[in-house]
Design an enzyme around this catalytic site. Structure first.
Site, PDB file in Angstrom:
ATOM      1  N   SER A 170      27.943  41.340  21.406  1.00  0.00           N
ATOM      2  CA  SER A 170      26.993  40.394  20.757  1.00  0.00           C
ATOM      3  C   SER A 170      25.491  40.453  21.306  1.00  0.00           C
ATOM      4  O   SER A 170      25.403  40.328  22.289  1.00  0.00           O
ATOM      5  CB  SER A 170      27.400  38.886  20.657  1.00  0.00           C
ATOM      6  OG  SER A 170      28.684  38.925  20.113  1.00  0.00           O
ATOM      7  N   GLU A 224      21.368  37.262  23.515  1.00  0.00           N
ATOM      8  CA  GLU A 224      22.601  36.911  24.379  1.00  0.00           C
ATOM      9  C   GLU A 224      22.568  38.015  25.767  1.00  0.00           C
ATOM     10  O   GLU A 224      22.803  37.483  26.824  1.00  0.00           O
ATOM     11  CB  GLU A 224      23.950  36.945  23.686  1.00  0.00           C
ATOM     12  CG  GLU A 224      24.868  36.463  24.808  1.00  0.00           C
ATOM     13  CD  GLU A 224      26.408  37.128  24.518  1.00  0.00           C
ATOM     14  OE1 GLU A 224      27.355  36.611  25.320  1.00  0.00           O
ATOM     15  OE2 GLU A 224      26.409  37.873  23.792  1.00  0.00           O
ATOM     16  N   ARG A 243      28.286  30.253  26.866  1.00  0.00           N
ATOM     17  CA  ARG A 243      27.441  31.472  27.279  1.00  0.00           C
ATOM     18  C   ARG A 243      26.430  31.061  28.567  1.00  0.00           C
ATOM     19  O   ARG A 243      25.730  31.743  28.729  1.00  0.00           O
ATOM     20  CB  ARG A 243      26.843  32.162  26.349  1.00  0.00           C
ATOM     21  CG  ARG A 243      27.795  33.010  25.248  1.00  0.00           C
ATOM     22  CD  ARG A 243      28.631  33.971  25.745  1.00  0.00           C
ATOM     23  NE  ARG A 243      29.083  34.921  24.903  1.00  0.00           N
ATOM     24  CZ  ARG A 243      30.196  34.693  24.161  1.00  0.00           C
ATOM     25  NH1 ARG A 243      31.237  33.406  24.398  1.00  0.00           N
ATOM     26  NH2 ARG A 243      30.588  35.345  23.220  1.00  0.00           N
TER      27      ARG A 243
HETATM   28  N1  EPU Z   1      30.068  37.173   9.728  1.00  0.00           N
HETATM   29  C1  EPU Z   1      29.696  38.065   8.701  1.00  0.00           C
HETATM   30  N2  EPU Z   1      28.887  39.063   8.634  1.00  0.00           N
HETATM   31  C2  EPU Z   1      28.792  39.573  10.064  1.00  0.00           C
HETATM   32  C3  EPU Z   1      29.233  39.165  10.970  1.00  0.00           C
HETATM   33  C4  EPU Z   1      29.955  37.973  11.038  1.00  0.00           C
HETATM   34  O1  EPU Z   1      29.680  37.231   7.465  1.00  0.00           O
HETATM   35  O2  EPU Z   1      28.219  40.750  10.047  1.00  0.00           O
HETATM   36  C5  EPU Z   1      31.033  36.157   9.568  1.00  0.00           C
HETATM   37  C6  EPU Z   1      32.436  36.235   9.608  1.00  0.00           C
HETATM   38  O3  EPU Z   1      33.062  36.547   8.653  1.00  0.00           O
HETATM   39  C7  EPU Z   1      32.909  34.855  10.413  1.00  0.00           C
HETATM   40  C8  EPU Z   1      31.659  34.442  11.071  1.00  0.00           C
HETATM   41  O4  EPU Z   1      30.375  35.147  10.760  1.00  0.00           O
HETATM   42  O5  EPU Z   1      33.065  34.024   9.154  1.00  0.00           O
HETATM   43  C9  EPU Z   1      31.674  34.391  12.686  1.00  0.00           C
HETATM   44  O6  EPU Z   1      32.147  36.115  13.103  1.00  0.00           O
HETATM   45  P1  EPU Z   1      33.150  36.549  14.060  1.00  0.00           P
HETATM   46  O7  EPU Z   1      34.452  35.800  14.198  1.00  0.00           O
HETATM   47  O8  EPU Z   1      32.968  37.896  14.294  1.00  0.00           O
HETATM   48  O9  EPU Z   1      32.463  35.812  15.455  1.00  0.00           O
HETATM   49  P2  EPU Z   1      30.862  35.972  15.931  1.00  0.00           P
HETATM   50  O10 EPU Z   1      30.415  34.246  16.069  1.00  0.00           O
HETATM   51  O11 EPU Z   1      29.991  36.502  15.036  1.00  0.00           O
HETATM   52  C10 EPU Z   1      31.425  35.113  18.387  1.00  0.00           C
HETATM   53  C11 EPU Z   1      31.413  35.867  19.796  1.00  0.00           C
HETATM   54  C12 EPU Z   1      32.043  37.285  20.082  1.00  0.00           C
HETATM   55  C13 EPU Z   1      33.371  36.834  19.809  1.00  0.00           C
HETATM   56  C14 EPU Z   1      33.627  36.322  18.693  1.00  0.00           C
HETATM   57  C15 EPU Z   1      35.196  36.049  18.385  1.00  0.00           C
HETATM   58  C16 EPU Z   1      28.859  35.132  20.464  1.00  0.00           C
HETATM   59  C17 EPU Z   1      27.458  35.480  20.767  1.00  0.00           C
HETATM   60  N3  EPU Z   1      29.887  36.176  19.946  1.00  0.00           N
HETATM   61  O12 EPU Z   1      30.894  36.364  17.615  1.00  0.00           O
HETATM   62  O13 EPU Z   1      31.567  37.649  21.318  1.00  0.00           O
HETATM   63  O14 EPU Z   1      34.347  38.238  19.911  1.00  0.00           O
HETATM   64  O15 EPU Z   1      32.851  35.137  18.373  1.00  0.00           O
HETATM   65  O16 EPU Z   1      35.436  34.935  19.216  1.00  0.00           O
HETATM   66  O17 EPU Z   1      29.546  33.966  20.319  1.00  0.00           O
HETATM   67  C18 EPU Z   1      30.258  39.018  22.654  1.00  0.00           C
HETATM   68  O18 EPU Z   1      30.083  38.325  23.346  1.00  0.00           O
HETATM   69  O19 EPU Z   1      29.909  40.190  22.911  1.00  0.00           O
HETATM   70  C19 EPU Z   1      31.264  39.195  21.494  1.00  0.00           C
HETATM   71  C20 EPU Z   1      31.602  40.003  20.859  1.00  0.00           C
END
Ligand code: EPU
Length: 332
Positions: A233, A328, A161
């Site tokens: 995010s 972010e 990012r």
């Molecule tokens: N998780 C939870 N509870 C929550 C949210 C997440 O337990 O409320 C756990 C999930 O179960 C999973 C882990 O955290 O094990 C990661 O969650 P997720 O795959 O949803 O991804 P993220 O790391 O929360 C990032 C990006 C997203 C992108 C997803 C998929 C950033 C800041 N965000 O989210 O990007 O869609 O990975 O690659 O890196 C965005 O930037 O606007 C965005 C949505």
């Protein structure tokens, strides 16, 4: 070119803040941008789709917006195509175009809100792919003198990012076109999270299938800004040292994590969830009930309400895990 005074940005920011820009200019071409630059006075903010920012109040300067369109194949061989895209194209329209033409590389980035110019500033990423993996060239115009400058991928200094356009050169260059390298024989990337699971037992998976799976995952987890204001995010996922990670893992063996260069990335959404914030609110600002990384406008929230929620969540995460998390979303 379109130009307005005291222009409402309500429909130009996905958080749904009804704030005004003193001057708003939308240009249709690189030439128009160059001609308009000498008329700029005071502060300038270049906006894309307004899907990654939160305005703290009215904007006293000029807001610029690109309406440079066009998707053009500029080079190709048996394996690859180079595609030059106008910065004002909607990102997901470009992804849809690539998938329709059978060109792989961006299907995992389906449905990310925003425009093509922002993909190169923000190094957007999802499901194991980042924009930097496919960006070849970034064409820009320098705001101080109207000169054109083309950046190669390495010069953009991309990281999670992050890019040179968010750091050393912040606010100095306007992106006009981005050239991406796409594959004619796509290599699918299905290893992240539940992408494989979403595709089920399907054989001969195509990039169209991957796009649809990702659209389904995103629609299930992320709120639609047309229904509930949000900027995706709200926080970045922090990277901590291995040492720190191991000490936290002792207390939370179920903690999800990703090994990355320089340490271990821990999902901020998981930590916020563990703090009990998922689905909770402060005033009219809420933590999304399906993905705690997303803050939402529950209806008529002020920027202050969102910022107070952000600060409270950060404080709680720090108290519980000893880890600082940072927005972010750009606060303007
Ligand atoms: N998780 C939870 N509870 C929550 C949210 C997440 O337990 O409320 C756990 C999930 O179960 C999973 C882990 O955290 O094990 C990661 O969650 P997720 O795959 O949803 O991804 P993220 O790391 O929360 C990032 C990006 C997203 C992108 C997803 C998929 C950033 C800041 N965000 O989210 O990007 O869609 O990975 O690659 O890196 C965005 O930037 O606007 C965005 C949505």
């Amino acid at each position: 070119m379109k130009e307005y005074k005291d222009y409402s940005l309500l429909t130009h920011n996905t958080f749904g803040m009804d704030i005004k820009a003193k001057r708003y200019v939308e240009y249709d071409s690189e030439e128009e941008l160059k001609t308009m630059i000498p008329t700029l006075m005071g502060e300038v903010l270049h906006m894309g789709g307004g899907s990654n920012l939160l305005f703290k109040g009215d904007y006293a300067g000029t807001v610029l917006h690109s309406a440079i369109h066009g998707i053009e194949i500029v080079e190709e061989n048996d394996d690859e195509v180079l595609v030059r895209v106008g910065a004002g194209e909607v990102w997901d329209d470009f992804v849809a175009w690539a998938v329709e033409h059978g060109f792989g590389g961006v299907e995992n980035l389906s449905l990310i809100p925003g425009e093509v110019g922002a993909s190169a500033v923000q190094n957007i990423g999802a499901y194991g792919v980042e924009a930097k993996d496919v960006i070849v060239l970034v064409e820009t115009v320098e705001l101080s003198n109207g000169q054109k400058r083309v950046f190669g991928t390495l010069e953009c200094d991309y990281a999670y990012r992050q890019s040179i356009f968010k750091k050393q050169l912040k606010g100095k260059y306007v992106i006009t076109f981005v050239t991406y390298r796409l594959q004619k024989k796509p290599q699918l990337r299905l290893e992240y999270g539940n992408v494989k699971a979403m595709l089920g037992e399907k054989e001969d998976v195509t990039i169209g299938d991957v796009r649809q799976a990702i659209i389904d995952i995103r629609n299930a987890k992320l709120p639609d800004p047309k229904v509930q204001g949000n900027a995706g995010s709200f926080f970045m996922n922090p990277v901590v040292s291995r040492e720190k990670f191991l000490s936290i893992q002792k207390d939370y063996p179920q903690m999800p994590f990703y090994e990355v260069e320089g340490g271990v990335k821990i999902p901020a959404g998981w930590m916020i969830d563990q703090c009990g914030w998922k689905g909770k609110s402060l005033g009219r600002a809420g933590v999304h009930d399906k993905q705690a990384l997303v803050l939402v406008n529950l209806g008529g929230a002020t920027s202050n309400e969102i910022i107070t929620l952000c600060e409270t969540v950060c404080k709680d995460v720090y108290e519980k895990f000893g880890i600082e998390i940072h927005p972010e979303v750009n606060l303007i």
